[in-house]
Design a protein around this motif. Structure first.
Motif, mmCIF file in Angstrom:
data_model
loop_
_atom_site.group_PDB
_atom_site.id
_atom_site.type_symbol
_atom_site.label_atom_id
_atom_site.label_comp_id
_atom_site.label_asym_id
_atom_site.label_seq_id
_atom_site.Cartn_x
_atom_site.Cartn_y
_atom_site.Cartn_z
ATOM 1 N N GLY A 54 0.941 -1.257 -0.007
ATOM 2 C CA GLY A 54 -0.010 -0.100 -0.161
ATOM 3 C C GLY A 54 0.718 1.306 0.231
ATOM 4 N N GLU A 55 0.096 2.418 -0.281
ATOM 5 C CA GLU A 55 0.921 3.681 -0.253
ATOM 6 C C GLU A 55 1.368 4.000 0.950
ATOM 7 O OE1 GLU A 55 1.695 6.023 -2.587
ATOM 8 O OE2 GLU A 55 1.122 4.295 -3.748
ATOM 9 N N GLU A 56 1.153 3.484 2.227
ATOM 10 C CA GLU A 56 1.635 3.758 3.502
ATOM 11 C C GLU A 56 2.985 3.077 3.677
ATOM 12 O OE1 GLU A 56 0.516 5.702 6.100
ATOM 13 O OE2 GLU A 56 -0.809 6.209 4.390
ATOM 14 N N PHE A 57 3.478 2.086 2.870
ATOM 15 C CA PHE A 57 4.640 1.499 2.867
ATOM 16 C C PHE A 57 5.697 2.406 2.214
ATOM 17 C CE2 PHE A 57 8.104 -0.850 1.007
ATOM 18 C CZ PHE A 57 8.459 -1.997 1.982
ATOM 19 N N PHE A 58 5.249 3.329 1.078
ATOM 20 C CA PHE A 58 6.143 3.949 0.643
ATOM 21 C C PHE A 58 5.991 5.360 1.306
ATOM 22 C CE2 PHE A 58 4.931 0.823 -2.506
ATOM 23 C CZ PHE A 58 6.176 0.577 -2.894
ATOM 24 N N ARG A 59 5.378 5.583 2.021
ATOM 25 C CA ARG A 59 5.367 6.932 3.104
ATOM 26 C C ARG A 59 6.280 6.640 4.437
ATOM 27 N NH1 ARG A 59 2.441 9.540 6.772
ATOM 28 N NH2 ARG A 59 0.904 8.161 6.909
ATOM 29 N N LEU A 60 7.469 6.939 4.374
ATOM 30 C CA LEU A 60 8.339 6.406 5.241
ATOM 31 C C LEU A 60 7.872 6.623 6.799
ATOM 32 C CD1 LEU A 60 11.693 6.796 3.625
ATOM 33 C CD2 LEU A 60 10.337 4.505 3.880
ATOM 34 N N ARG A 61 7.480 7.701 6.833
ATOM 35 C CA ARG A 61 7.001 8.396 8.038
ATOM 36 C C ARG A 61 5.921 7.563 9.032
ATOM 37 N NH1 ARG A 61 6.466 14.836 7.523
ATOM 38 N NH2 ARG A 61 8.761 15.275 7.095
ATOM 39 N N SER A 62 5.115 6.402 8.109
ATOM 40 C CA SER A 62 4.186 5.979 8.570
ATOM 41 C C SER A 62 4.747 4.710 9.398
ATOM 42 C CB SER A 62 3.235 5.405 7.362
ATOM 43 O OG SER A 62 3.887 4.201 6.776
ATOM 44 N N GLY A 63 6.024 4.223 8.964
ATOM 45 C CA GLY A 63 6.578 3.108 9.783
ATOM 46 C C GLY A 63 6.243 1.949 9.280
ATOM 47 N N VAL A 64 5.412 1.855 8.157
ATOM 48 C CA VAL A 64 4.993 0.555 7.851
ATOM 49 C C VAL A 64 6.265 -0.228 7.143
ATOM 50 C CG1 VAL A 64 3.674 -0.838 5.944
ATOM 51 C CG2 VAL A 64 2.510 1.294 7.468
ATOM 52 N N ALA A 65 7.064 0.477 6.353
ATOM 53 C CA ALA A 65 8.035 -0.364 5.605
ATOM 54 C C ALA A 65 9.262 -0.465 6.631
ATOM 55 C CB ALA A 65 8.694 0.714 4.619
ATOM 56 N N GLY A 66 9.373 0.362 7.521
ATOM 57 C CA GLY A 66 10.278 -0.128 8.916
ATOM 58 C C GLY A 66 9.873 -1.493 9.463
ATOM 59 N N GLY A 67 8.569 -1.462 9.631
ATOM 60 C CA GLY A 67 8.173 -2.523 10.419
ATOM 61 C C GLY A 67 8.059 -3.876 9.716
ATOM 62 N N VAL A 68 7.823 -3.702 8.593
ATOM 63 C CA VAL A 68 7.882 -4.913 7.657
ATOM 64 C C VAL A 68 9.320 -5.307 7.233
ATOM 65 C CG1 VAL A 68 7.543 -5.757 5.265
ATOM 66 C CG2 VAL A 68 5.662 -4.607 6.300
ATOM 67 N N VAL A 69 10.305 -4.434 7.074
ATOM 68 C CA VAL A 69 11.598 -4.801 6.692
ATOM 69 C C VAL A 69 12.395 -5.307 8.114
ATOM 70 C CG1 VAL A 69 13.895 -3.788 6.147
ATOM 71 C CG2 VAL A 69 12.061 -3.291 4.946
ATOM 72 N N GLN A 70 12.026 -4.758 9.326
ATOM 73 C CA GLN A 70 12.518 -5.303 10.446
ATOM 74 C C GLN A 70 12.068 -6.727 10.700
ATOM 75 O OE1 GLN A 70 14.622 -4.006 12.424
ATOM 76 N NE2 GLN A 70 14.563 -5.730 13.880
ATOM 77 N N LYS A 71 10.862 -7.083 10.357
ATOM 78 C CA LYS A 71 10.618 -8.646 10.681
ATOM 79 C C LYS A 71 11.597 -9.359 9.741
ATOM 80 C CE LYS A 71 7.387 -8.545 13.577
ATOM 81 N NZ LYS A 71 7.782 -8.794 15.190
ATOM 82 N N PHE A 72 11.720 -8.881 8.364
ATOM 83 C CA PHE A 72 12.322 -9.708 7.524
ATOM 84 C C PHE A 72 13.864 -9.944 8.061
ATOM 85 C CE2 PHE A 72 8.860 -9.670 4.458
ATOM 86 C CZ PHE A 72 9.124 -10.915 4.139
ATOM 87 N N ALA A 73 14.497 -8.644 8.525
ATOM 88 C CA ALA A 73 15.665 -8.660 8.971
ATOM 89 C C ALA A 73 15.668 -9.731 10.334
ATOM 90 C CB ALA A 73 16.358 -7.326 9.454
ATOM 91 N N GLN A 74 14.948 -9.538 11.247
ATOM 92 C CA GLN A 74 14.905 -10.611 12.258
ATOM 93 C C GLN A 74 14.917 -12.049 11.925
ATOM 94 O OE1 GLN A 74 10.924 -9.162 14.273
ATOM 95 N NE2 GLN A 74 12.510 -8.155 15.984
ATOM 96 N N TYR A 75 14.093 -12.258 11.120
ATOM 97 C CA TYR A 75 14.198 -13.499 10.524
ATOM 98 C C TYR A 75 15.133 -13.887 9.554
ATOM 99 C CZ TYR A 75 9.857 -14.177 13.250
ATOM 100 O OH TYR A 75 8.917 -13.980 14.299
ATOM 101 N N ARG A 76 15.996 -13.254 9.375
ATOM 102 C CA ARG A 76 17.086 -13.448 8.288
ATOM 103 C C ARG A 76 16.753 -13.796 6.944
ATOM 104 N NH1 ARG A 76 19.579 -14.107 13.110
ATOM 105 N NH2 ARG A 76 21.707 -13.196 13.317
ATOM 106 N N MET A 77 15.508 -13.207 6.305
ATOM 107 C CA MET A 77 15.076 -13.545 5.096
ATOM 108 C C MET A 77 15.122 -12.392 4.267
ATOM 109 S SD MET A 77 11.924 -15.693 3.915
ATOM 110 C CE MET A 77 12.357 -17.013 4.658
ATOM 111 N N GLY A 78 15.602 -12.334 2.966
ATOM 112 C CA GLY A 78 15.515 -11.195 2.077
ATOM 113 C C GLY A 78 14.346 -10.873 1.662
ATOM 114 N N LEU A 79 14.169 -9.489 1.293
ATOM 115 C CA LEU A 79 12.913 -9.077 0.798
ATOM 116 C C LEU A 79 13.121 -8.215 -0.598
ATOM 117 C CD1 LEU A 79 9.782 -8.340 0.940
ATOM 118 C CD2 LEU A 79 10.314 -6.282 2.498
ATOM 119 N N ALA A 80 12.576 -8.531 -1.395
ATOM 120 C CA ALA A 80 12.682 -7.770 -2.753
ATOM 121 C C ALA A 80 11.126 -7.187 -3.330
ATOM 122 C CB ALA A 80 13.015 -8.840 -4.071
ATOM 123 N N VAL A 81 11.511 -5.980 -3.411
ATOM 124 C CA VAL A 81 10.045 -5.101 -4.029
ATOM 125 C C VAL A 81 10.422 -5.136 -5.449
ATOM 126 C CG1 VAL A 81 8.759 -3.128 -3.760
ATOM 127 C CG2 VAL A 81 9.830 -3.924 -1.777
#
Length: 108
Positions: free
Chosen positions: A39-66
């Motif tokens: 969603g657009e919120e992912f691309f609006r960095l201030r929303s924190g959505v991208a940070g939260g999603v990317v952090q989960k991937f980092a925690q589980y040591r899995m790569g994410l490609a958009v």
């Protein structure tokens, strides 16, 4: 694991956890998510959505490609442009135009 263009949006951390569970089940080390699923919120960095999603991937040591064209979003935000550039220099999150570019990144 390549996500279909149609499907539930990845709108937060719980959606990321659901993707991660599916990816682990399939034995994947990377998840490719089409721009259309973010969603657009992912691309609006201030929303924190991208940070939260990317952090989960980092925690589980899995790569994410958009996967897909993020130029409209990048044109509206200098911060997002910088985030995309820095992410593409790393090994955790990549923004790629298509699956062919992702395959090239893996081969290189």
């Amino acid at each position: 694991m390549v996500c279909a263009a149609e499907g539930e949006p990845v709108a937060g951390e719980q959606d990321a956890v659901d993707l991660l569970g599916n990816a682990y089940y399939q034995g994947a080390s990377w998840v490719a998510v089409p721009v259309s699923r973010l969603g657009e919120e992912f691309f609006r960095l201030r929303s924190g959505v991208a940070g939260g999603v990317v952090q989960k991937f980092a925690q589980y040591r899995m790569g994410l490609a958009v996967v897909g064209d993020v130029s409209p979003q990048v044109e509206r935000s200098d911060a997002l442009r910088d985030f995309v550039r820095e992410s593409n220099r790393g090994l955790q999150l990549w923004f790629v135009a298509d699956l062919a570019e992702l395959a090239e990144r893996f081969a290189g």
